[in-house]
Design a protein around this motif. Structure first.
Motif: not given
Length: 121
Positions: A26-27, A31-32, A91-93, A117-119
């Motif tokens: 859902g996101h 930006r990485v 966020a951290v993936l 950065v997630i949205s």
């Protein structure tokens, strides 16, 4: 000792979502930022070492060492989140832990992942 002594992870109040997956359903990643990590090294307490040595002869869980490792992992995770937040991530993936013996005097725990950065999609 309660379950909170043996667990970890994020609270609902965290500004940075940390996941072990490559994405967040859902996101979308907008930006990485790059790799971030949180590192801590803990020495062993002499009393817990003696207790662990005795316990290892008869078997069973080393609860004192388990609790220390949980605290150490949580501290590494907190430092990871602080670094991600300072660099502008929300966020951290692909978060992982790496645990290493540090010159026979302690344990090094590193939490690492990719700050992004997630949205919502």
């Amino acid at each position: 000792m309660g379950i909170e002594d043996y667990g970890g992870g994020q609270t609902d109040r965290s500004d940075v979502l940390v996941v072990t997956t490559n994405d967040v359903p859902g996101h979308q990643v907008t930006r990485v930022i790059g790799e971030v990590f949180g590192l801590t090294v803990r020495s062993r307490h002499l009393g817990s070492q003696i207790g662990a040595g005795l316990k290892s002869m008869i078997g069973g869980e080393l609860k004192g060492l388990t609790k220390t490792l949980v605290e150490t992992r949580n501290q590494a995770m907190e430092r990871l989140v602080e670094q991600a937040k300072a660099r502008g991530a929300n966020a951290v993936l692909m978060m992982r832990f790496d645990v290493t013996e540090a010159a026979d005097v302690g344990t090094e725990v590193c939490a690492y992942g990719t700050a992004v950065v997630i949205s919502r999609s």
